[in-house]
Design a protein around this motif. Sequence first.
Motif, PDB file in Angstrom:
ATOM      1  N   ASP A 121       0.831  -1.200   0.000  1.00 34.83           N
ATOM      2  CA  ASP A 121       0.000   0.000   0.000  1.00 34.83           C
ATOM      3  C   ASP A 121       0.873   1.261   0.000  1.00 34.83           C
ATOM      4  O   ASP A 121       1.574   1.528   0.976  1.00 34.83           O
ATOM      5  CB  ASP A 121      -0.901  -0.036   1.242  1.00 34.83           C
ATOM      6  CG  ASP A 121      -1.882   1.117   1.284  1.00 34.83           C
ATOM      7  OD1 ASP A 121      -1.430   2.279   1.279  1.00 34.83           O
ATOM      8  OD2 ASP A 121      -3.094   0.854   1.353  1.00 34.83           O
ATOM      9  N   ARG A 129      -0.488   6.350  -8.544  1.00 30.79           N
ATOM     10  CA  ARG A 129      -1.717   5.783  -7.992  1.00 30.79           C
ATOM     11  C   ARG A 129      -2.879   6.764  -8.188  1.00 30.79           C
ATOM     12  O   ARG A 129      -3.979   6.388  -8.594  1.00 30.79           O
ATOM     13  CB  ARG A 129      -1.531   5.467  -6.510  1.00 30.79           C
ATOM     14  CG  ARG A 129      -2.772   4.893  -5.858  1.00 30.79           C
ATOM     15  CD  ARG A 129      -2.582   4.625  -4.394  1.00 30.79           C
ATOM     16  NE  ARG A 129      -2.642   5.873  -3.640  1.00 30.79           N
ATOM     17  CZ  ARG A 129      -2.775   5.934  -2.322  1.00 30.79           C
ATOM     18  NH1 ARG A 129      -2.814   4.838  -1.604  1.00 30.79           N
ATOM     19  NH2 ARG A 129      -2.837   7.095  -1.710  1.00 30.79           N
ATOM     20  N   HIS A 130      -2.640   8.051  -7.922  1.00 31.27           N
ATOM     21  CA  HIS A 130      -3.668   9.078  -8.067  1.00 31.27           C
ATOM     22  C   HIS A 130      -4.132   9.193  -9.521  1.00 31.27           C
ATOM     23  O   HIS A 130      -5.338   9.252  -9.800  1.00 31.27           O
ATOM     24  CB  HIS A 130      -3.121  10.416  -7.563  1.00 31.27           C
ATOM     25  CG  HIS A 130      -4.052  11.557  -7.775  1.00 31.27           C
ATOM     26  ND1 HIS A 130      -5.205  11.732  -7.046  1.00 31.27           N
ATOM     27  CD2 HIS A 130      -4.005  12.586  -8.671  1.00 31.27           C
ATOM     28  CE1 HIS A 130      -5.822  12.820  -7.476  1.00 31.27           C
ATOM     29  NE2 HIS A 130      -5.126  13.351  -8.453  1.00 31.27           N
ATOM     30  N   GLU A 131      -3.192   9.232 -10.439  1.00 32.01           N
ATOM     31  CA  GLU A 131      -3.544   9.361 -11.858  1.00 32.01           C
ATOM     32  C   GLU A 131      -4.321   8.140 -12.343  1.00 32.01           C
ATOM     33  O   GLU A 131      -5.282   8.274 -13.109  1.00 32.01           O
ATOM     34  CB  GLU A 131      -2.285   9.571 -12.711  1.00 32.01           C
ATOM     35  CG  GLU A 131      -1.609  10.911 -12.480  1.00 32.01           C
ATOM     36  CD  GLU A 131      -2.492  12.102 -12.850  1.00 32.01           C
ATOM     37  OE1 GLU A 131      -3.298  12.006 -13.808  1.00 32.01           O
ATOM     38  OE2 GLU A 131      -2.386  13.143 -12.172  1.00 32.01           O
ATOM     39  N   ALA A 132      -3.957   6.950 -11.890  1.00 29.10           N
ATOM     40  CA  ALA A 132      -4.684   5.739 -12.282  1.00 29.10           C
ATOM     41  C   ALA A 132      -6.097   5.767 -11.732  1.00 29.10           C
ATOM     42  O   ALA A 132      -7.058   5.382 -12.416  1.00 29.10           O
ATOM     43  CB  ALA A 132      -3.938   4.498 -11.794  1.00 29.10           C
ATOM     44  N   ARG A 133      -6.255   6.249 -10.508  1.00 26.30           N
ATOM     45  CA  ARG A 133      -7.580   6.342  -9.892  1.00 26.30           C
ATOM     46  C   ARG A 133      -8.455   7.341 -10.674  1.00 26.30           C
ATOM     47  O   ARG A 133      -9.631   7.085 -10.918  1.00 26.30           O
ATOM     48  CB  ARG A 133      -7.441   6.759  -8.431  1.00 26.30           C
ATOM     49  CG  ARG A 133      -8.728   6.608  -7.644  1.00 26.30           C
ATOM     50  CD  ARG A 133      -8.517   6.839  -6.176  1.00 26.30           C
ATOM     51  NE  ARG A 133      -7.874   5.659  -5.594  1.00 26.30           N
ATOM     52  CZ  ARG A 133      -7.251   5.634  -4.435  1.00 26.30           C
ATOM     53  NH1 ARG A 133      -7.157   6.726  -3.714  1.00 26.30           N
ATOM     54  NH2 ARG A 133      -6.712   4.530  -3.977  1.00 26.30           N
ATOM     55  N   LYS A 134      -7.880   8.491 -11.054  1.00 30.20           N
ATOM     56  CA  LYS A 134      -8.631   9.475 -11.848  1.00 30.20           C
ATOM     57  C   LYS A 134      -9.045   8.880 -13.196  1.00 30.20           C
ATOM     58  O   LYS A 134     -10.171   9.085 -13.652  1.00 30.20           O
ATOM     59  CB  LYS A 134      -7.782  10.729 -12.081  1.00 30.20           C
ATOM     60  CG  LYS A 134      -7.776  11.688 -10.940  1.00 30.20           C
ATOM     61  CD  LYS A 134      -7.069  13.010 -11.183  1.00 30.20           C
ATOM     62  CE  LYS A 134      -6.455  13.275 -12.495  1.00 30.20           C
ATOM     63  NZ  LYS A 134      -5.711  14.536 -12.587  1.00 30.20           N
ATOM     64  N   ARG A 176      -9.541   5.717 -13.971  1.00 25.08           N
ATOM     65  CA  ARG A 176     -10.614   4.743 -13.781  1.00 25.08           C
ATOM     66  C   ARG A 176     -11.938   5.437 -13.465  1.00 25.08           C
ATOM     67  O   ARG A 176     -12.996   5.011 -13.935  1.00 25.08           O
ATOM     68  CB  ARG A 176     -10.249   3.758 -12.668  1.00 25.08           C
ATOM     69  CG  ARG A 176      -9.177   2.757 -13.069  1.00 25.08           C
ATOM     70  CD  ARG A 176      -9.009   1.656 -12.047  1.00 25.08           C
ATOM     71  NE  ARG A 176      -8.686   2.144 -10.719  1.00 25.08           N
ATOM     72  CZ  ARG A 176      -7.473   2.386 -10.263  1.00 25.08           C
ATOM     73  NH1 ARG A 176      -6.431   2.186 -11.048  1.00 25.08           N
ATOM     74  NH2 ARG A 176      -7.289   2.823  -9.039  1.00 25.08           N
ATOM     75  N   ALA A 177     -11.879   6.513 -12.678  1.00 22.64           N
ATOM     76  CA  ALA A 177     -13.104   7.251 -12.339  1.00 22.64           C
ATOM     77  C   ALA A 177     -13.747   7.877 -13.575  1.00 22.64           C
ATOM     78  O   ALA A 177     -14.960   8.079 -13.615  1.00 22.64           O
ATOM     79  CB  ALA A 177     -12.797   8.326 -11.296  1.00 22.64           C
ATOM     80  N   THR A 207      -7.703   0.054 -16.348  1.00 26.19           N
ATOM     81  CA  THR A 207      -6.276  -0.214 -16.179  1.00 26.19           C
ATOM     82  C   THR A 207      -6.090  -1.704 -15.940  1.00 26.19           C
ATOM     83  O   THR A 207      -7.000  -2.394 -15.471  1.00 26.19           O
ATOM     84  CB  THR A 207      -5.692   0.567 -14.984  1.00 26.19           C
ATOM     85  OG1 THR A 207      -6.410   0.224 -13.798  1.00 26.19           O
ATOM     86  CG2 THR A 207      -5.768   2.066 -15.213  1.00 26.19           C
TER      87      THR A 207
END
Length: 147
Positions: free
Chosen positions: A72, A106-111, A113-114, A119
């Motif tokens: 994590d 991690r932040h860019e991947a989350r954005k 996916r949102a 991914t």
Amino acid sequence: MHVLIDADACPVVRIAVELCRSYQVSCVLLCDTAHRIEHDGATTLTFDKGSDSVDFALANRVASEDLVITQDYGLASMCLARGARVLHQDGWEYTAWNIDALLLQRHEARKFRASGGRTKGPKKRTADHDRAFSEALEAILQKQSHG
């Protein structure tokens, strides 16, 4: 030194516990009630199931001389801020030099996916991952026992 393991969904618990036992280093497994994990040679601390309950419990217990094992990035960042060493389950170490880039990734991947993007998940774990982790942890424990 204590080795604290974010044991929820951690594939290297057995390897870590065995190495800690062979070097006579205290090993603490932290998990939630959905992932009760027990191993001879390790202390298990169990926390309520909930978003990040184990992460915050671990971050509140870690000291500067400790080693944390987690996949994590957020928890790794909190532990680095407390002065601990942090090892990923694939055998590479989180550092002040790489944590910001990992958190941004991690932040860019989350954005992404949102916004509807998809991914790829993590690659399938191999014996090479276990070997890299084992070698990295053993090197840290060896250095600790001689220094």
